[in-house]
Design a protein around this motif. Structure first.
Motif, PDB file in Angstrom:
ATOM      1  N   PRO A  47       0.815  -1.217   0.000  1.00  0.00           N
ATOM      2  CA  PRO A  47       0.000   0.000   0.000  1.00  0.00           C
ATOM      3  C   PRO A  47       0.853   1.273   0.000  1.00  0.00           C
ATOM      4  CG  PRO A  47       0.004  -0.997   2.178  1.00  0.00           C
ATOM      5  CD  PRO A  47       0.747  -1.937   1.274  1.00  0.00           C
ATOM      6  N   THR A  48       0.305   2.343  -0.545  1.00  0.00           N
ATOM      7  CA  THR A  48       1.038   3.609  -0.587  1.00  0.00           C
ATOM      8  C   THR A  48       1.074   4.252   0.795  1.00  0.00           C
ATOM      9  OG1 THR A  48      -1.000   4.705  -1.238  1.00  0.00           O
ATOM     10  CG2 THR A  48       0.517   4.109  -2.997  1.00  0.00           C
ATOM     11  N   TYR A  49      -0.106   4.530   1.342  1.00  0.00           N
ATOM     12  CA  TYR A  49      -0.213   5.107   2.679  1.00  0.00           C
ATOM     13  C   TYR A  49      -1.047   4.171   3.555  1.00  0.00           C
ATOM     14  CZ  TYR A  49       1.980   9.437   1.319  1.00  0.00           C
ATOM     15  OH  TYR A  49       2.905  10.357   0.910  1.00  0.00           O
ATOM     16  N   SER A  50      -0.729   4.145   4.877  1.00  0.00           N
ATOM     17  CA  SER A  50      -1.400   3.207   5.791  1.00  0.00           C
ATOM     18  C   SER A  50      -2.924   3.304   5.720  1.00  0.00           C
ATOM     19  CB  SER A  50      -0.971   3.471   7.235  1.00  0.00           C
ATOM     20  OG  SER A  50       0.400   3.328   7.377  1.00  0.00           O
ATOM     21  N   ALA A  83       8.693  -0.686   2.807  1.00  0.00           N
ATOM     22  CA  ALA A  83       7.613   0.276   2.635  1.00  0.00           C
ATOM     23  C   ALA A  83       7.662   0.904   1.241  1.00  0.00           C
ATOM     24  CB  ALA A  83       7.724   1.360   3.704  1.00  0.00           C
ATOM     25  N   TRP A  84       6.475   1.163   0.713  1.00  0.00           N
ATOM     26  CA  TRP A  84       6.367   1.781  -0.610  1.00  0.00           C
ATOM     27  C   TRP A  84       7.058   3.150  -0.609  1.00  0.00           C
ATOM     28  CZ3 TRP A  84       3.791   6.339  -2.206  1.00  0.00           C
ATOM     29  CH2 TRP A  84       3.676   6.498  -3.589  1.00  0.00           C
ATOM     30  N   THR A  85       7.711   3.437  -1.703  1.00  0.00           N
ATOM     31  CA  THR A  85       8.335   4.744  -1.857  1.00  0.00           C
ATOM     32  C   THR A  85       8.018   5.266  -3.255  1.00  0.00           C
ATOM     33  OG1 THR A  85      10.471   5.794  -2.293  1.00  0.00           O
ATOM     34  CG2 THR A  85      10.449   3.392  -2.236  1.00  0.00           C
ATOM     35  N   ASN A 111      17.258  15.514   4.128  1.00  0.00           N
ATOM     36  CA  ASN A 111      17.119  14.572   5.224  1.00  0.00           C
ATOM     37  C   ASN A 111      15.663  14.574   5.713  1.00  0.00           C
ATOM     38  OD1 ASN A 111      17.225  13.098   7.522  1.00  0.00           O
ATOM     39  ND2 ASN A 111      18.768  14.366   8.547  1.00  0.00           N
ATOM     40  N   GLN A 112      15.006  13.426   5.592  1.00  0.00           N
ATOM     41  CA  GLN A 112      13.589  13.337   5.957  1.00  0.00           C
ATOM     42  C   GLN A 112      13.365  13.596   7.446  1.00  0.00           C
ATOM     43  OE1 GLN A 112      10.977  12.677   3.833  1.00  0.00           O
ATOM     44  NE2 GLN A 112      12.237  12.491   2.016  1.00  0.00           N
ATOM     45  N   ASP A 113      14.398  13.388   8.264  1.00  0.00           N
ATOM     46  CA  ASP A 113      14.246  13.550   9.705  1.00  0.00           C
ATOM     47  C   ASP A 113      14.425  14.999  10.148  1.00  0.00           C
ATOM     48  OD1 ASP A 113      13.752  10.938  10.094  1.00  0.00           O
ATOM     49  OD2 ASP A 113      15.816  10.403  10.613  1.00  0.00           O
ATOM     50  N   ALA A 145       0.591  17.126  -1.927  1.00  0.00           N
ATOM     51  CA  ALA A 145       0.701  18.392  -1.212  1.00  0.00           C
ATOM     52  C   ALA A 145       0.221  19.479  -2.172  1.00  0.00           C
ATOM     53  CB  ALA A 145       2.142  18.650  -0.795  1.00  0.00           C
ATOM     54  N   LYS A 160       3.801  14.078  -3.488  1.00  0.00           N
ATOM     55  CA  LYS A 160       4.958  14.302  -2.614  1.00  0.00           C
ATOM     56  C   LYS A 160       5.884  13.091  -2.501  1.00  0.00           C
ATOM     57  CE  LYS A 160       2.049  13.573   1.473  1.00  0.00           C
ATOM     58  NZ  LYS A 160       1.010  14.226   2.265  1.00  0.00           N
ATOM     59  N   HIS A 162       7.885  10.216  -0.888  1.00  0.00           N
ATOM     60  CA  HIS A 162       7.523   9.408   0.266  1.00  0.00           C
ATOM     61  C   HIS A 162       8.443   8.212   0.355  1.00  0.00           C
ATOM     62  CE1 HIS A 162       4.810   8.203   3.458  1.00  0.00           C
ATOM     63  NE2 HIS A 162       4.689   7.020   2.946  1.00  0.00           N
TER      64      HIS A 162
ATOM     65  N   GLU B 129       7.931   0.525  10.106  1.00  0.00           N
ATOM     66  CA  GLU B 129       8.692   1.051   8.968  1.00  0.00           C
ATOM     67  C   GLU B 129       7.792   1.893   8.066  1.00  0.00           C
ATOM     68  OE1 GLU B 129      10.314  -2.053   6.490  1.00  0.00           O
ATOM     69  OE2 GLU B 129      10.839  -0.605   4.919  1.00  0.00           O
ATOM     70  N   LYS B 130       6.586   1.342   7.847  1.00  0.00           N
ATOM     71  CA  LYS B 130       5.607   2.025   6.998  1.00  0.00           C
ATOM     72  C   LYS B 130       5.136   3.341   7.639  1.00  0.00           C
ATOM     73  CE  LYS B 130       2.765   2.590   3.868  1.00  0.00           C
ATOM     74  NZ  LYS B 130       3.501   3.062   2.760  1.00  0.00           N
ATOM     75  N   LYS B 133       7.433   6.874   8.074  1.00  0.00           N
ATOM     76  CA  LYS B 133       7.483   7.906   7.028  1.00  0.00           C
ATOM     77  C   LYS B 133       6.358   8.913   7.225  1.00  0.00           C
ATOM     78  CE  LYS B 133       9.384   5.481   3.089  1.00  0.00           C
ATOM     79  NZ  LYS B 133       9.149   5.496   1.651  1.00  0.00           N
ATOM     80  N   GLU B 134       5.184   8.387   7.568  1.00  0.00           N
ATOM     81  CA  GLU B 134       4.016   9.254   7.744  1.00  0.00           C
ATOM     82  C   GLU B 134       4.172  10.096   9.008  1.00  0.00           C
ATOM     83  OE1 GLU B 134       0.958   6.258   7.547  1.00  0.00           O
ATOM     84  OE2 GLU B 134       1.491   5.769   5.485  1.00  0.00           O
ATOM     85  N   LYS B 140       6.790  17.217  11.161  1.00  0.00           N
ATOM     86  CA  LYS B 140       7.195  18.462  10.490  1.00  0.00           C
ATOM     87  C   LYS B 140       6.056  19.471  10.517  1.00  0.00           C
ATOM     88  CE  LYS B 140      10.610  16.755   7.317  1.00  0.00           C
ATOM     89  NZ  LYS B 140      10.912  16.274   5.995  1.00  0.00           N
TER      90      LYS B 140
END
Lengths: 162, 254
Positions: A47-50, A83-85, A111-113, A145, A160, A162, B129-130, B133-134, B140
């Protein structure tokens, strides 16, 4: 089984993403594997998003498509890891998105963090200008977005990273 | 053996309940957000959290092995059975209150999932893990809003300053393990949450400083109990609304 794996992949390319109808599910990069066992076809989907509401609809479309092609025994498996990206989207998908008016993911190296990272710099899908601004981190669907072009003034969706 | 399984079930339910109750809370904003974009943002975050919760519930239902589904766990358990963090059930208040609650939770959520994705349980690790990302994306957004409101007008500053102080009492629960959590930490089956506190405080302070806000965490009243089913009066009202349909029309399906 009267069909080859290659044919199954071909059938799956006819299943469109319900929320971004210019893309099929292979271009979106969510089909991970097709396994044929005797008369059963197993399709492994990431899946793309949960909480994406399109997930169950896509699963149903896959099932219906394969039934339509004469495959009665369809098994759908959900695989979360890896996870899907958006990196799994095909190059062709990016072009199609742009033509549809949605800016494709730019594969940000940020950096995503990093909480203070600047938003991705996204070219306008309408006029191509790089002079755009983030309006909202969240758009009409989980994967988008909202941006606006400062030159042609058009607002646009951004698929966006991901 | 039975005890170990109980602990694991408790943990899955705690993770699921926490994300679901916060998701349910955020969804109350749908159609009422201060501006359209942020209304949509709140609903998007709610959806991510509900998605994460449903994955944990599915694992919990399988582990329980009584033929129950994720829906049974969400819709047919009572208040005392819920194991969510207290902070997630607290009322939305005004937009600043919602942002403060979300900010504290998001920073914790990111740190937790980062550890959970290394879990020896591959299924839990995959969900983490999934969701990581969210959750990072949520952090943010809420951090940015804390800064925007804190370093905004005099009124927005005063309001968010109060919100940031109001939720402090509920933050310690994230890092204080229950007895069943202590057993799971000892056996390496869940991350040691006590070690997350320092990282959390550092990240939170980094944002608060940027936002010109101040808080003294040592003044926290350390309200805990949610993970053991002892809730504030707010949870019952959430469940009453959320579970109404399933309890009134048993086994109904959409």
């Amino acid at each position: 089984m009267q069909f080859t794996e290659e044919q199954i992949w071909q059938f799956l390319s006819e299943v469109q993403d319900p929320e971004v109808p210019v893309l099929n599910i292979l271009e979106l990069g969510i089909v991970r594997e097709v396994l044929i066992k005797n008369d059963e076809v197993e399709v492994v989907v990431t899946p793309t998003y949960s909480g994406c509401p399109a997930t169950s609809m896509i699963n149903m479309s896959i099932r219906l498509k394969l039934i339509e092609k004469g495959i009665k025994n369809v098994k759908l498996t959900n695989r979360l890891s890896p996870a899907w990206t958006t990196d799994w989207m095909t190059a062709g998908a990016k072009e199609k998105l742009k033509a549809y008016g949605i800016a494709p993911p730019v594969y940000s190296k940020t950096n995503q963090d990093d909480l203070f990272a600047k938003p991705d710099e996204v070219p306008c899908p309408h006029c191509g200008s790089g002079h755009t601004k983030l309006v909202s981190q969240f758009g009409s669907t989980a994967c988008k977005a909202l941006y606006q072009c400062e030159d042609c003034r058009e607002p646009f969706d951004y698929f966006k990273c991901h | 053996m039975e005890n170990t399984e109980n602990n694991q079930l408790n943990y899955l339910l705690h993770l699921a309940d926490t994300s679901m109750i916060l998701g349910q809370r955020l969804s109350e904003w749908c159609g009422k957000g201060p501006v359209l974009e942020q209304d949509i943002a709140l609903s998007n975050i709610a959806l991510d959290l509900l998605g994460e919760a449903s994955h944990y519930y599915e694992l919990a239902a399988n582990l329980q092995g009584e033929g129950k589904t994720e829906d049974d766990l969400a819709f047919l358990r009572n208040e005392r059975d819920f194991k969510n963090l207290l902070i997630t059930e607290r009322p939305n208040g005004h937009f600043g209150d919602t942002i403060a609650r979300q900010f504290y939770f998001d920073i914790y959520h990111v740190l937790l999932l980062n550890e959970l994705k290394k879990s020896s349980n591959s299924e839990t690790a995959a969900i983490a893990e999934k969701s990581l990302k969210e959750a990072t994306y949520h952090a943010k957004w809420s951090s940015e809003w804390v800064i925007r409101l804190g370093d905004g007008t005099e009124e927005s500053h005063d309001k968010i300053q109060k919100s940031i102080l109001d939720f402090v009492d509920y933050t310690d629960e994230m890092f204080i393990p229950t007895n069943w959590e202590k057993a799971l930490i000892a056996s390496g089956e869940m991350p040691d949450i006590t070690t997350l506190k320092d990282k959390w405080t550092t990240r939170v302070n980094q944002v608060l400083e940027e936002a010109t806000l101040t808080v003294d965490f040592s003044k926290s009243r350390k309200l805990i109990g949610g993970k053991d089913g002892k809730h504030t009066e707010a949870l019952g009202y959430i469940l009453a609304e959320m579970q109404y349909m399933q309890r009134t029309y048993p086994n109904m399906e959409w």
